[in-house]
Design a protein around this motif. Sequence first.
Motif, PDB file in Angstrom:
ATOM      1  N   MET A   1       0.851  -1.204   0.000  1.00  0.00           N
ATOM      2  CA  MET A   1       0.000   0.000   0.000  1.00  0.00           C
ATOM      3  C   MET A   1       0.882   1.247   0.000  1.00  0.00           C
ATOM      4  SD  MET A   1      -2.842   1.063   2.858  1.00  0.00           S
ATOM      5  CE  MET A   1      -3.362   2.748   3.038  1.00  0.00           C
ATOM      6  N   ASP A   2       0.612   2.165  -0.909  1.00  0.00           N
ATOM      7  CA  ASP A   2       1.386   3.400  -0.998  1.00  0.00           C
ATOM      8  C   ASP A   2       1.099   4.297   0.201  1.00  0.00           C
ATOM      9  OD1 ASP A   2       2.483   2.589  -3.387  1.00  0.00           O
ATOM     10  OD2 ASP A   2       0.930   3.573  -4.603  1.00  0.00           O
ATOM     11  N   ARG A   3       2.151   4.900   0.746  1.00  0.00           N
ATOM     12  CA  ARG A   3       1.991   5.823   1.853  1.00  0.00           C
ATOM     13  C   ARG A   3       1.511   7.176   1.338  1.00  0.00           C
ATOM     14  NH1 ARG A   3       4.686   4.094   6.501  1.00  0.00           N
ATOM     15  NH2 ARG A   3       3.453   5.729   7.501  1.00  0.00           N
ATOM     16  N   ILE A   4       0.794   7.885   2.191  1.00  0.00           N
ATOM     17  CA  ILE A   4       0.348   9.230   1.879  1.00  0.00           C
ATOM     18  C   ILE A   4       1.562  10.162   1.865  1.00  0.00           C
ATOM     19  CG2 ILE A   4      -1.098  11.141   2.699  1.00  0.00           C
ATOM     20  CD1 ILE A   4      -2.933   9.068   3.980  1.00  0.00           C
ATOM     21  N   ASN A   5       1.497  11.204   1.056  1.00  0.00           N
ATOM     22  CA  ASN A   5       2.560  12.206   1.032  1.00  0.00           C
ATOM     23  C   ASN A   5       2.571  12.968   2.355  1.00  0.00           C
ATOM     24  OD1 ASN A   5       4.356  14.236   0.567  1.00  0.00           O
ATOM     25  ND2 ASN A   5       3.199  15.202  -1.087  1.00  0.00           N
ATOM     26  N   GLN A   6       3.603  12.744   3.144  1.00  0.00           N
ATOM     27  CA  GLN A   6       3.665  13.319   4.486  1.00  0.00           C
ATOM     28  C   GLN A   6       4.254  14.734   4.513  1.00  0.00           C
ATOM     29  OE1 GLN A   6       2.630  12.310   7.481  1.00  0.00           O
ATOM     30  NE2 GLN A   6       1.744  10.352   6.834  1.00  0.00           N
ATOM     31  N   HIS A   7       4.540  15.311   3.353  1.00  0.00           N
ATOM     32  CA  HIS A   7       5.158  16.636   3.332  1.00  0.00           C
ATOM     33  C   HIS A   7       4.170  17.767   3.596  1.00  0.00           C
ATOM     34  CE1 HIS A   7       8.308  14.274   1.376  1.00  0.00           C
ATOM     35  NE2 HIS A   7       9.138  15.263   1.643  1.00  0.00           N
ATOM     36  N   THR A   8       2.891  17.473   3.515  1.00  0.00           N
ATOM     37  CA  THR A   8       1.894  18.528   3.702  1.00  0.00           C
ATOM     38  C   THR A   8       1.481  18.624   5.173  1.00  0.00           C
ATOM     39  OG1 THR A   8      -0.243  19.353   2.922  1.00  0.00           O
ATOM     40  CG2 THR A   8      -0.050  16.985   3.250  1.00  0.00           C
ATOM     41  N   ALA A   9       0.936  19.783   5.552  1.00  0.00           N
ATOM     42  CA  ALA A   9       0.412  20.017   6.904  1.00  0.00           C
ATOM     43  C   ALA A   9      -0.863  20.839   6.768  1.00  0.00           C
ATOM     44  CB  ALA A   9       1.445  20.736   7.759  1.00  0.00           C
ATOM     45  N   PRO A  10      -1.999  20.195   6.574  1.00  0.00           N
ATOM     46  CA  PRO A  10      -3.232  20.885   6.167  1.00  0.00           C
ATOM     47  C   PRO A  10      -3.716  21.971   7.129  1.00  0.00           C
ATOM     48  CG  PRO A  10      -3.435  18.503   5.871  1.00  0.00           C
ATOM     49  CD  PRO A  10      -2.174  18.730   6.624  1.00  0.00           C
ATOM     50  N   VAL A  11      -3.689  21.707   8.423  1.00  0.00           N
ATOM     51  CA  VAL A  11      -4.188  22.709   9.375  1.00  0.00           C
ATOM     52  C   VAL A  11      -3.249  23.903   9.415  1.00  0.00           C
ATOM     53  CG1 VAL A  11      -4.793  23.167  11.778  1.00  0.00           C
ATOM     54  CG2 VAL A  11      -5.344  20.949  10.768  1.00  0.00           C
ATOM     55  N   TYR A  12      -1.976  23.636   9.506  1.00  0.00           N
ATOM     56  CA  TYR A  12      -0.970  24.711   9.508  1.00  0.00           C
ATOM     57  C   TYR A  12      -1.094  25.573   8.256  1.00  0.00           C
ATOM     58  CZ  TYR A  12       3.706  26.624   8.531  1.00  0.00           C
ATOM     59  OH  TYR A  12       4.755  27.435   8.192  1.00  0.00           O
ATOM     60  N   GLU A  13      -1.254  24.942   7.102  1.00  0.00           N
ATOM     61  CA  GLU A  13      -1.358  25.689   5.848  1.00  0.00           C
ATOM     62  C   GLU A  13      -2.628  26.524   5.796  1.00  0.00           C
ATOM     63  OE1 GLU A  13      -0.963  22.392   3.214  1.00  0.00           O
ATOM     64  OE2 GLU A  13       1.155  22.119   3.706  1.00  0.00           O
ATOM     65  N   ALA A  14      -3.725  25.999   6.362  1.00  0.00           N
ATOM     66  CA  ALA A  14      -4.969  26.772   6.410  1.00  0.00           C
ATOM     67  C   ALA A  14      -4.826  27.988   7.322  1.00  0.00           C
ATOM     68  CB  ALA A  14      -6.110  25.885   6.895  1.00  0.00           C
ATOM     69  N   MET A  15      -4.059  27.829   8.394  1.00  0.00           N
ATOM     70  CA  MET A  15      -3.867  28.958   9.304  1.00  0.00           C
ATOM     71  C   MET A  15      -2.974  30.030   8.688  1.00  0.00           C
ATOM     72  SD  MET A  15      -3.706  27.042  12.998  1.00  0.00           S
ATOM     73  CE  MET A  15      -3.770  28.551  13.945  1.00  0.00           C
ATOM     74  N   LEU A  16      -2.009  29.622   7.894  1.00  0.00           N
ATOM     75  CA  LEU A  16      -1.210  30.604   7.166  1.00  0.00           C
ATOM     76  C   LEU A  16      -2.082  31.399   6.200  1.00  0.00           C
ATOM     77  CD1 LEU A  16       2.090  28.687   6.267  1.00  0.00           C
ATOM     78  CD2 LEU A  16       1.735  30.379   8.079  1.00  0.00           C
ATOM     79  N   GLU A  17      -2.991  30.705   5.546  1.00  0.00           N
ATOM     80  CA  GLU A  17      -3.910  31.372   4.614  1.00  0.00           C
ATOM     81  C   GLU A  17      -4.815  32.344   5.363  1.00  0.00           C
ATOM     82  OE1 GLU A  17      -5.576  32.611   1.180  1.00  0.00           O
ATOM     83  OE2 GLU A  17      -3.824  31.290   1.399  1.00  0.00           O
TER      84      GLU A  17
END
Length: 484
Positions: free
Chosen positions: A1-17
């Motif tokens: 099973m392929d691992r998810i791309n762990q380079h993203t940080a969704p909550v952190y990125e939303a807070m930057l926005e």
Amino acid sequence: MDRINQHTAPVYEAMLELRKRRMVPFDVPGHKRGRGNPELLDFLGEKCVGVDVNSMKMLDNLSHPISVIREAEELTADAFGAQHAFFMVNGTTSAVQAMVLATVRAGDEILLPRNVHKSVINALVLCGGIPVYVPVRVNHQIGIATGMALSDVEKAIREHPHAKAIFVNNPTYYGIASDLAGIVRVAHAAGMKVLVDEAHGTHLYFGKNLPISGMAAGGDLAAVSMHKSGGSLTQSSILLCGEGVDAEYVQQIINLTQTTSASYLLISSLDLSRRNLALHGAEAFEKVSSMAEYARAEINEIGGFYAYGRELIDGDSVYDFDVTKLSVFTQGIGMTGIEVYDMLRDEYDIQIEFGDIGNILAYISIGDRIRDIERLVGALEDIAGRFAKDKRELYCGEFIAPELVMSPKEAFYAKGERLPLKDTVGRISGEMLMCYPPGIPILTPGERITEEILTYIEYAREKGCSLQGTQDPECRELRILTET
């Protein structure tokens, strides 16, 4: 099973926005990005206070996540090898209690070692579960409780076949690990769930040559203190679900007690810490293990102190050992752990995690530096040279397992009276009493008080341990059940 791309940080990125949009706040919190509390703004800074915000559409909602928090939890589940992960902002206490409340109902039995954290007993007060204690063995050389021997677990399962779950510390505060995979195997064969307290085990998911993690061992639920060894902010934690766990039901249980005003500072710190561990955890914890092993060797060269490690492993009640834990037995220099703990803080400006009757624990993690380790070793060497006392018989803490007379819930809510401790021998406790840290109860509601227990309490008080848990702030009186 392929691992998810762990380079993203969704909550952190939303807070930057969110920060870019410079939105005008007519919602809570009332300090309005710090403008209403200048001293707080000056103390914490605009970058921190400016993102202390409330749930809103672009930031999702922790109680019912459908976007960025849900994505962040999915990334966390993938990083930890779990089927589902929940962000917890009421500490690992709430994660532990959610595990118990999701598994045990009134009258149900749960198998557990005596050296559980107080949050487990408090959960039983809430749900009405019945604790069945698996014997905890003691290493008499260093005076600490070890893990649960698999043979003792098998015996408890045979004697209590209708228990709903077994609770396992992985590892203990001191670094001791039980045979978790073996416990999972025998518990699942008996139809029992396995709940794993990994308050001190975040690194087990990423480091090498460490005890097996709860999810890797096949555990059903695991409470993980990301803020302890994982790098997130204090009070932030995660709850992991294994295969076959009804995650939607667990979410309902969490929502019974977790705040609806979740801090985005804590949530984003979990998101960022997960990313850091997923990308760099193996390297980071290899360094942590190396620093701890170096410190252990140096401390053992001093004389008098004993920094114990993998030599304790016996394949039984000490099935494995977490080498990142720098636990040191101090009574070889004639001093209790609490005395050394106080001296390090007051004389050397070194704050370690805790000291108890016989040991200290210096918590080493991803933020430590080798020069800090050397400062600690130097301070201990100085203490041994300047303050060591003649060896004498110090109370080593035979692990006391009181008689359980009634369930914690029954005793907690029963009618009682407060008496001086000295007058309580033979009576039933209506409240909890513990040394903190580490927060392992000496007495819990529903247990019979003995002279041995009182002797231990007074010895701990004399040596400077912080006694907590009773209505009496000084812990000199205890609420006991009214005799009928």
